[in-house]
Design a protein around this motif. Structure first.
Motif, PDB file in Angstrom:
ATOM      1  N   THR A  99      -5.722   1.700  -6.646  1.00  0.00           N
ATOM      2  CA  THR A  99      -4.458   2.097  -7.268  1.00  0.00           C
ATOM      3  C   THR A  99      -4.650   3.141  -8.365  1.00  0.00           C
ATOM      4  O   THR A  99      -3.735   3.390  -9.138  1.00  0.00           O
ATOM      5  CB  THR A  99      -3.753   0.858  -7.850  1.00  0.00           C
ATOM      6  OG1 THR A  99      -4.616   0.251  -8.824  1.00  0.00           O
ATOM      7  CG2 THR A  99      -3.421  -0.156  -6.760  1.00  0.00           C
ATOM      8  N   THR A 100      -5.807   3.751  -8.403  1.00  0.00           N
ATOM      9  CA  THR A 100      -6.135   4.705  -9.464  1.00  0.00           C
ATOM     10  C   THR A 100      -5.240   5.940  -9.405  1.00  0.00           C
ATOM     11  O   THR A 100      -5.001   6.510  -8.336  1.00  0.00           O
ATOM     12  CB  THR A 100      -7.613   5.137  -9.349  1.00  0.00           C
ATOM     13  OG1 THR A 100      -8.419   3.974  -9.308  1.00  0.00           O
ATOM     14  CG2 THR A 100      -8.026   6.010 -10.510  1.00  0.00           C
ATOM     15  N   CYS A 101      -4.786   6.351 -10.572  1.00  0.00           N
ATOM     16  CA  CYS A 101      -3.979   7.554 -10.745  1.00  0.00           C
ATOM     17  C   CYS A 101      -4.871   8.626 -11.383  1.00  0.00           C
ATOM     18  O   CYS A 101      -5.661   8.332 -12.270  1.00  0.00           O
ATOM     19  CB  CYS A 101      -2.800   7.208 -11.653  1.00  0.00           C
ATOM     20  SG  CYS A 101      -1.704   8.560 -11.994  1.00  0.00           S
ATOM     21  N   ILE A 111      -7.643  -2.504  -2.608  1.00  0.00           N
ATOM     22  CA  ILE A 111      -6.622  -1.468  -2.525  1.00  0.00           C
ATOM     23  C   ILE A 111      -6.757  -0.659  -3.809  1.00  0.00           C
ATOM     24  O   ILE A 111      -6.646  -1.198  -4.910  1.00  0.00           O
ATOM     25  CB  ILE A 111      -5.216  -2.076  -2.392  1.00  0.00           C
ATOM     26  CG1 ILE A 111      -5.117  -2.918  -1.103  1.00  0.00           C
ATOM     27  CG2 ILE A 111      -4.153  -0.973  -2.405  1.00  0.00           C
ATOM     28  CD1 ILE A 111      -3.837  -3.717  -0.975  1.00  0.00           C
ATOM     29  N   TYR A 154      -1.222  10.745  -7.613  1.00  0.00           N
ATOM     30  CA  TYR A 154      -1.913   9.909  -6.639  1.00  0.00           C
ATOM     31  C   TYR A 154      -2.349  10.782  -5.469  1.00  0.00           C
ATOM     32  O   TYR A 154      -1.660  11.759  -5.128  1.00  0.00           O
ATOM     33  CB  TYR A 154      -1.000   8.789  -6.151  1.00  0.00           C
ATOM     34  CG  TYR A 154      -0.667   7.794  -7.246  1.00  0.00           C
ATOM     35  CD1 TYR A 154      -1.479   6.702  -7.474  1.00  0.00           C
ATOM     36  CD2 TYR A 154       0.441   7.980  -8.056  1.00  0.00           C
ATOM     37  CE1 TYR A 154      -1.202   5.802  -8.486  1.00  0.00           C
ATOM     38  CE2 TYR A 154       0.728   7.085  -9.072  1.00  0.00           C
ATOM     39  CZ  TYR A 154      -0.094   5.999  -9.288  1.00  0.00           C
ATOM     40  OH  TYR A 154       0.180   5.119 -10.294  1.00  0.00           O
ATOM     41  N   HIS A 171       3.651   3.382  -1.677  1.00  0.00           N
ATOM     42  CA  HIS A 171       4.295   3.424  -2.990  1.00  0.00           C
ATOM     43  C   HIS A 171       5.107   4.697  -3.197  1.00  0.00           C
ATOM     44  O   HIS A 171       5.629   4.937  -4.293  1.00  0.00           O
ATOM     45  CB  HIS A 171       3.251   3.263  -4.109  1.00  0.00           C
ATOM     46  CG  HIS A 171       2.216   4.339  -4.125  1.00  0.00           C
ATOM     47  ND1 HIS A 171       2.396   5.533  -4.794  1.00  0.00           N
ATOM     48  CD2 HIS A 171       1.001   4.419  -3.539  1.00  0.00           C
ATOM     49  CE1 HIS A 171       1.321   6.293  -4.628  1.00  0.00           C
ATOM     50  NE2 HIS A 171       0.463   5.641  -3.870  1.00  0.00           N
ATOM     51  N   GLY A 194       3.465   4.993  -7.520  1.00  0.00           N
ATOM     52  CA  GLY A 194       2.485   4.082  -8.065  1.00  0.00           C
ATOM     53  C   GLY A 194       2.997   2.720  -8.454  1.00  0.00           C
ATOM     54  O   GLY A 194       2.444   2.085  -9.333  1.00  0.00           O
ATOM     55  N   ARG A 195       4.003   2.247  -7.793  1.00  0.00           N
ATOM     56  CA  ARG A 195       4.544   0.924  -8.115  1.00  0.00           C
ATOM     57  C   ARG A 195       3.855  -0.154  -7.297  1.00  0.00           C
ATOM     58  O   ARG A 195       3.732  -0.039  -6.081  1.00  0.00           O
ATOM     59  CB  ARG A 195       6.046   0.890  -7.846  1.00  0.00           C
ATOM     60  CG  ARG A 195       6.809   1.787  -8.794  1.00  0.00           C
ATOM     61  CD  ARG A 195       8.299   1.531  -8.703  1.00  0.00           C
ATOM     62  NE  ARG A 195       8.987   2.467  -9.601  1.00  0.00           N
ATOM     63  CZ  ARG A 195      10.036   3.164  -9.255  1.00  0.00           C
ATOM     64  NH1 ARG A 195      10.543   3.046  -8.051  1.00  0.00           N
ATOM     65  NH2 ARG A 195      10.588   3.978 -10.114  1.00  0.00           N
ATOM     66  N   LEU A 196       3.435  -1.208  -7.987  1.00  0.00           N
ATOM     67  CA  LEU A 196       2.839  -2.368  -7.317  1.00  0.00           C
ATOM     68  C   LEU A 196       3.913  -3.418  -7.104  1.00  0.00           C
ATOM     69  O   LEU A 196       4.674  -3.733  -8.021  1.00  0.00           O
ATOM     70  CB  LEU A 196       1.708  -2.964  -8.159  1.00  0.00           C
ATOM     71  CG  LEU A 196       0.463  -2.109  -8.312  1.00  0.00           C
ATOM     72  CD1 LEU A 196      -0.528  -2.794  -9.237  1.00  0.00           C
ATOM     73  CD2 LEU A 196      -0.180  -1.871  -6.958  1.00  0.00           C
ATOM     74  N   THR A 240       0.830  -1.201   0.000  1.00  0.00           N
ATOM     75  CA  THR A 240       0.000   0.000   0.000  1.00  0.00           C
ATOM     76  C   THR A 240       0.869   1.258   0.000  1.00  0.00           C
ATOM     77  O   THR A 240       0.412   2.311  -0.411  1.00  0.00           O
ATOM     78  CB  THR A 240      -0.961   0.026   1.208  1.00  0.00           C
ATOM     79  OG1 THR A 240      -0.204  -0.175   2.407  1.00  0.00           O
ATOM     80  CG2 THR A 240      -2.037  -1.035   1.075  1.00  0.00           C
ATOM     81  N   HIS A 298       0.384   6.599  -0.194  1.00  0.00           N
ATOM     82  CA  HIS A 298      -0.169   5.280   0.127  1.00  0.00           C
ATOM     83  C   HIS A 298      -1.399   5.054  -0.744  1.00  0.00           C
ATOM     84  O   HIS A 298      -2.151   5.985  -1.018  1.00  0.00           O
ATOM     85  CB  HIS A 298      -0.630   5.211   1.591  1.00  0.00           C
ATOM     86  CG  HIS A 298       0.472   5.257   2.579  1.00  0.00           C
ATOM     87  ND1 HIS A 298       0.738   4.211   3.429  1.00  0.00           N
ATOM     88  CD2 HIS A 298       1.377   6.217   2.885  1.00  0.00           C
ATOM     89  CE1 HIS A 298       1.754   4.526   4.214  1.00  0.00           C
ATOM     90  NE2 HIS A 298       2.157   5.747   3.895  1.00  0.00           N
ATOM     91  N   TYR A 299      -1.623   3.804  -1.134  1.00  0.00           N
ATOM     92  CA  TYR A 299      -2.874   3.468  -1.795  1.00  0.00           C
ATOM     93  C   TYR A 299      -3.984   3.371  -0.749  1.00  0.00           C
ATOM     94  O   TYR A 299      -3.787   2.757   0.305  1.00  0.00           O
ATOM     95  CB  TYR A 299      -2.779   2.115  -2.499  1.00  0.00           C
ATOM     96  CG  TYR A 299      -1.850   2.071  -3.677  1.00  0.00           C
ATOM     97  CD1 TYR A 299      -2.026   2.926  -4.758  1.00  0.00           C
ATOM     98  CD2 TYR A 299      -0.820   1.149  -3.725  1.00  0.00           C
ATOM     99  CE1 TYR A 299      -1.179   2.863  -5.855  1.00  0.00           C
ATOM    100  CE2 TYR A 299       0.023   1.074  -4.819  1.00  0.00           C
ATOM    101  CZ  TYR A 299      -0.159   1.935  -5.876  1.00  0.00           C
ATOM    102  OH  TYR A 299       0.670   1.867  -6.962  1.00  0.00           O
TER     103      TYR A 299
END
Length: 193
Positions: free
Chosen positions: A167-169, A165, A174, A136, A140-142, A134, A178-179
């Motif tokens: 993760t939308t940009c 979770i 962001y 990042h 935005g890295r998973l 969560t 954190h997500y």
């Protein structure tokens, strides 16, 4: 640093029965207090709500634990558990705890939340398929090999219908480093959420 752990709710659906902010220190009622191992004062905010549609009463806690030392996080989570237990003695009701806990599920800190001895009967809302990082750092890295550090725990009165979770940009940005984590909860025995 002005730490805050906001809890937002719909005023047209929920009645506020009580609220409290306490500090994660040996003097939880002393504003600005902190444990000696924490750089910043850390808090937990609690609201006691009543759902007008279902008449269900419950408490929500939101917090942000220390980012550096596991010892400090363990002390802080013990302070939260103690306050939850105190409030449950006054009036038992379902519980939700959420926040940036800066720990993984397997950590000694989070293991304290699910121990039978604390009698809170808390469980995380994640299942294994919904878990990845969560944090990042705004990039935005998973990382599927990483666990989240942001959690929602609920007491046994709730069924968890789903957890996500987000993760939308938005336009390359962001909303946080954190997500966000969201879940759909239903009180056991209710058909409404």
């Amino acid at each position: 640093m002005n730490e805050h752990s906001d809890i937002l709710f719909l005023k047209d659906r929920f009645d506020l029965l009580g609220e409290k902010t306490f500090w994660l220190s040996k003097q939880p009622d002393q504003a600005g207090s902190r444990t000696w191992t924490s750089i910043f004062p850390r808090i937990c905010t609690m609201v006691h709500l009543k759902d007008r549609e279902t008449e269900q009463v419950f408490r929500v806690f939101n917090t942000h634990l220390d980012h550096l030392l596991s010892y400090t996080r363990t002390f802080e989570i013990r302070t939260i558990i103690s306050e939850m237990q105190r409030l449950q003695k006054e009036a038992t009701c379902p519980l939700i705890l959420m926040g940036d806990l800066n720990s993984t599920l397997s950590s000694p800190t989070l293991q304290l939340l699910t121990m039978p001895e604390n009698r809170l009967h808390l469980k995380p809302v994640y299942d294994s398929s919904a878990m990845f990082n969560t944090l990042h750092y705004g990039k935005g890295r998973l990382k599927e090999d990483r666990q989240p550090i942001d959690y929602i725990y609920v007491s046994e009165e709730f069924d968890v219908h789903s957890t996500r979770i987000i993760t939308t940009c938005f336009n390359g940005l962001y909303p946080s480093d954190h997500y966000p984590v969201i879940c759909h909860l239903v009180k056991k025995g209710n058909t409404e959420s």
